[in-house]
Design a protein around this motif. Structure first.
Motif, PDB file in Angstrom:
ATOM      1  N   CYS A 133      42.704  18.686 119.630  1.00 35.05           N
ATOM      2  CA  CYS A 133      43.088  18.107 118.341  1.00 35.05           C
ATOM      3  C   CYS A 133      42.468  18.934 117.213  1.00 35.05           C
ATOM      4  CB  CYS A 133      42.619  16.651 118.257  1.00 35.05           C
ATOM      5  SG  CYS A 133      43.157  15.821 116.751  1.00 35.05           S
ATOM      6  N   GLN A 143      44.174  17.138 111.939  1.00 33.43           N
ATOM      7  CA  GLN A 143      45.093  16.357 112.759  1.00 33.43           C
ATOM      8  C   GLN A 143      44.541  14.944 112.950  1.00 33.43           C
ATOM      9  OE1 GLN A 143      46.025  18.511 116.300  1.00 33.43           O
ATOM     10  NE2 GLN A 143      47.688  17.139 116.939  1.00 33.43           N
ATOM     11  N   ALA A 144      45.421  13.988 113.060  1.00 36.63           N
ATOM     12  CA  ALA A 144      45.006  12.586 113.226  1.00 36.63           C
ATOM     13  C   ALA A 144      44.626  12.346 114.685  1.00 36.63           C
ATOM     14  CB  ALA A 144      46.114  11.642 112.788  1.00 36.63           C
ATOM     15  N   CYS A 145      43.399  12.725 115.039  1.00 35.13           N
ATOM     16  CA  CYS A 145      42.953  12.649 116.432  1.00 35.13           C
ATOM     17  C   CYS A 145      42.915  11.210 116.951  1.00 35.13           C
ATOM     18  CB  CYS A 145      41.571  13.273 116.571  1.00 35.13           C
ATOM     19  SG  CYS A 145      41.458  14.985 115.982  1.00 35.13           S
ATOM     20  N   ASP A 147      45.182   8.976 116.359  1.00 34.73           N
ATOM     21  CA  ASP A 147      46.561   8.499 116.488  1.00 34.73           C
ATOM     22  C   ASP A 147      47.192   9.164 117.703  1.00 34.73           C
ATOM     23  OD1 ASP A 147      49.343   8.116 116.281  1.00 34.73           O
ATOM     24  OD2 ASP A 147      49.241   7.960 114.092  1.00 34.73           O
ATOM     25  N   GLU A 150      50.239  11.279 116.928  1.00 32.54           N
ATOM     26  CA  GLU A 150      49.965  12.539 116.244  1.00 32.54           C
ATOM     27  C   GLU A 150      49.230  13.529 117.150  1.00 32.54           C
ATOM     28  OE1 GLU A 150      50.928  13.457 113.144  1.00 32.54           O
ATOM     29  OE2 GLU A 150      52.119  11.613 113.144  1.00 32.54           O
ATOM     30  N   TRP A 151      48.390  13.021 118.032  1.00 32.98           N
ATOM     31  CA  TRP A 151      47.714  13.860 119.029  1.00 32.98           C
ATOM     32  C   TRP A 151      47.950  13.225 120.401  1.00 32.98           C
ATOM     33  CZ3 TRP A 151      42.725  13.286 121.781  1.00 32.98           C
ATOM     34  CH2 TRP A 151      42.427  14.425 122.552  1.00 32.98           C
ATOM     35  N   GLY A 187      42.695   9.838 109.453  1.00 35.26           N
ATOM     36  CA  GLY A 187      43.164  10.001 110.824  1.00 35.26           C
ATOM     37  C   GLY A 187      42.166  10.580 111.795  1.00 35.26           C
ATOM     38  N   CYS A 188      41.072  11.156 111.284  1.00 39.48           N
ATOM     39  CA  CYS A 188      40.085  11.741 112.206  1.00 39.48           C
ATOM     40  C   CYS A 188      38.674  11.221 111.952  1.00 39.48           C
ATOM     41  CB  CYS A 188      40.119  13.268 112.129  1.00 39.48           C
ATOM     42  SG  CYS A 188      39.917  13.973 110.467  1.00 39.48           S
ATOM     43  N   GLU A 394      48.721  20.677 116.790  1.00 40.36           N
ATOM     44  CA  GLU A 394      49.839  20.712 115.847  1.00 40.36           C
ATOM     45  C   GLU A 394      50.876  21.749 116.255  1.00 40.36           C
ATOM     46  OE1 GLU A 394      47.889  21.485 112.144  1.00 40.36           O
ATOM     47  OE2 GLU A 394      47.689  19.352 111.675  1.00 40.36           O
TER      48      GLU A 394
END
Length: 467
Positions: A133, A143-145, A147, A150-151, A187-188, A394
Motif C-alpha cells: 500500500c 493510498q487508503a490502506c 480501505d 482501495e487497497w 484513509g491511512c 495504485e
C-alpha cells in the motif's frame, strides 16, 4: 546451514499462537527453506541463548530446532530514499528463523502449522506482484490502506489461495509504506510506516497469510526492496541466500554489494526452469559503462546476464525468466507517450544478444513494476511476456486502446498481439499437456482473459484492453 542434532518427534516448545508467520521459500536449484518469524523482545534476545529464539520443526517425524537467520534488532537509521526527517530506524522485534528442507521430505510442520512443500512438477502457479500500500511523501501519494477496496491485496491473496496453487511467484515490490500518513489524509491514519517489521507485517505477512500457507513461494526482488528502501527487511525476511551482514543493507557503505545478487534457477520440471534475476536498482534509462556513476551497475548486470546465459544453456531445458522490471513490455508514465521496456536492462542484454536480448531457451518472461496486466506475444524471435503488477498498489495509467501495434517495446522487437488491463488482480498459470494456460483474474478470482503459451508464442481469447 549449520548441522543440528536429531531427536524423536515431539510437540514444538513454541506455541503456534506465538508465530507471526510460517512459510516456505524456494531458492537455488529448487532448495526449499522453511521460515518462521517469532516475536522477540530485543533486550531479552540479547541476553538469551541464540537457539532459544527459534521454534522446533518436525520433518518426517524428526524434530529439530530451527536456526536463527536474523535475531531481533533495532537497526541504526541509514540514508534512505526519503529525507532523514521523513525516515526512522528500522525496528525488527522479531527473530527470523529458518531450516533447510530435504528434497525428499514428505511432511514438515512448525508446531501445529503444516508447511507446504514444493512439488517436483507444479501444475498450477499463481503470479502476483506490486502488492503493498503506497505511502510516499515525495510523490504526495497516500493510498487508503484502511480501505479494502482501495487497497485490495488481502482479497487478492485470499482469492489466489482459494485457487489451491502448487507454487506462488511474487515478482517484487512487497513494501510501499515508506512515510508517515499526514494528519489530513483519513484513509491511512494509524498505518505503520518506515522499513521495520510492523510495516512488513501490515503490507505483506498479515494480508497474505492464507496465500503463504497454501503453497511455497518463489520471491523476486523489486525496486522497493533496494537498500535505500526496504532492503533490510528483504534480506532478513525473504531472500533465499544465507544472511550475511555485508549483504544486509544495514551499512550504506555496502550498498554496492547489497543491491546486486546473482541469478539462480528453480526447476519446474525436468525440461523447464525458472531463472530469477535481481533488478532492484535497474532504474529506467540506458546504462553507459563509460560513465563512472553507471559503470558499476552495468558491469554487475553484465556479469549477471552471463550467469543467466549459463543457466539457460542447460541441454534440453527451457526457461521462464523472472524479474521485477519489464524488459519487453509497455507503460505510460505521467500521462505521457507510450514507453517500451526497461532501457537499463536492454542496454546490457544487447551486449550478449544484440537481436534477441534473451538467450534462445527463454520462452516466457514474468514481471511486475508496471501496475498493469499485460500478455504480449511477438512475431519476432522474442519470448512471450506477462506483466502482473496488479496486486494492490495504485494502478498505472491504462495503455492506449486501440493499441498502436506498430510500436515495439525495444529496437528490433515486433509486436504480434497484446492483451492488457488496469484492474486489480492476479495471474494463474496451469500446466497443459503441451504448454501452459495463463489466465488473468480479478480481485475475487473471476477470470477475465485466457491465453495459451506454446513455445514462446502466446495466444489469447481476447486482445486489446480488457473491459
Amino acid at each position: 546451514f549449520a548441522a543440528c542434532s536429531l531427536m524423536p518427534a515431539q510437540r514444538s516448545s513454541v506455541p503456534q499462537a506465538r508465530l507471526h508467520a510460517a512459510f516456505v521459500v524456494v531458492g537455488e536449484n529448487g532448495a526449499a527453506i522453511a521460515r518462521a518469524i517469532m516475536p522477540q523482545d530485543v533486550a531479552q534476545d540479547a541476553r538469551a541463548e541464540v537457539g532459544d529464539a527459534c521454534p522446533e520443526i518436525t520433518i518426517d517425524g524428526i524434530t529439530q530446532r530451527m536456526l536463527v537467520r536474523a535475531p531481533a534488532a533495532t537497526l541504526a537509521q541509514r540514508p534512505t530514499a526519503s529525507d532523514s526527517a521523513s525516515s526512522k530506524p528500522s525496528a525488527f522485534p522479531v527473530a527470523v528463523c529458518e531450516f533447510p528442507l530435504p528434497g525428499n521430505a514428505t511432511r514438515a510442520a512448525i508446531g501445529d502449522v503444516l508447511l507446504r512443500l514444493p512439488k517436483a512438477e507444479p501444475q498450477r502457479i499463481v503470479v502476483i506482484g506490486d502488492t503493498g500500500c503506497r505511502m510516499k511523501r515525495a510523490d504526495s501519494a497516500w493510498q487508503a490502506c484502511l480501505d479494502r477496496a482501495e487497497w485490495p491485496f488481502r482479497a487478492i491473496a485470499d482469492a489466489a489461495a482459494a485457487m489451491a496453487p502448487d507454487l506462488v511467484i511474487h515478482v517484487g515490490d512487497y513494501h510501499y509504506r515508506e512515510n508517515a500518513c499526514p494528519a489530513n489524509i483519513p484513509g491511512c491514519q494509524g498505518s505503520p510506516w518506515g522499513y521495520g517489521w510492523d510495516t512488513w507485517q501490515a503490507d505483506l505477512f498479515e494480508p497474505a497469510a492464507k496465500l503463504l500457507a497454501v503453497a511455497p513461494w518463489v520471491v523476486a526482488r523489486g525496486n522497493h526492496e533496494e537498500c535505500r528502501r526496504a532492503g533490510q527487511g528483504w534480506f532478513r525476511l525473504l531472500d533465499v541466500r544465507p544472511f550475511a551482514e555485508s549483504r544486509s543493507c544495514n551499512d550504506p557503505n555496502n550498498d554496492l554489494i547489497g543491491n546486486f545478487t546473482p541469478p539462480y534457477s528453480v526447476p519446474l520440471a525436468a525440461d523447464l526452469q525458472l531463472i530469477l534475476f535481481d533488478s532492484a536498482v535497474a532504474g529506467s534509462g540506458p546504462l553507459d559503462p563509460s560513465k563512472p556513476r553507471e559503470a558499476h551497475a552495468y558491469n554487475q548486470y553484465l556479469q549477471q546476464f552471463a550467469t543467466v546465459d549459463a543457466l539457460a544453456a542447460k541441454p534440453g531445458v527451457n526457461s521462464f525468466f523472472v524479474n521485477h522490471h519489464p524488459i519487453l513490455a509497455y507503460s505510460v508514465y505521467d500521462n505521457q507517450a507510450l514507453q517500451g521496456g526497461n532501457r537499463a536492462l536492454q542496454s546490457v542484454m544487447k551486449s550478449n544478444h544484440p537481436q534477441t536480448y534473451y538467450p534462445g531457451a527463454v520462452q516466457l518472461a514474468l514481471h511486475g513494476h508496471v501496475h498493469l496486466f499485460e500478455a504480449i506475444s511477438f512475431s519476432s524471435n522474442h519470448p512471450a511476456t506477462i506483466v502482473s503488477g496488479i496486486g494492490g498498489d495504485e494502478l498505472s495509467t491504462v495503455l492506449p486502446d486501440p493499441f498502436p501495434t506498430h510500436i515495439g517495446p525495444a529496437p528490433g522487437v515486433t509486436l504480434e498481439s497484446i492483451t492488457h488491463g488496469n484492474d486489480f488482480g492476479f495471474v494463474v498459470m496451469d500446466k497443459l499437456q503441451s504448454g501452459w494456460q495463463i489466465s488473468a483474474h480479478d480481485v475475487y478470482g473471476t477470470r477475465k482473459a485466457t491465453c495459451v503459451l506454446t513455445g514462446s508464442k502466446l495466444g489469447c481469447d481476447k486482445t486489446g484492453l480488457l473491459r
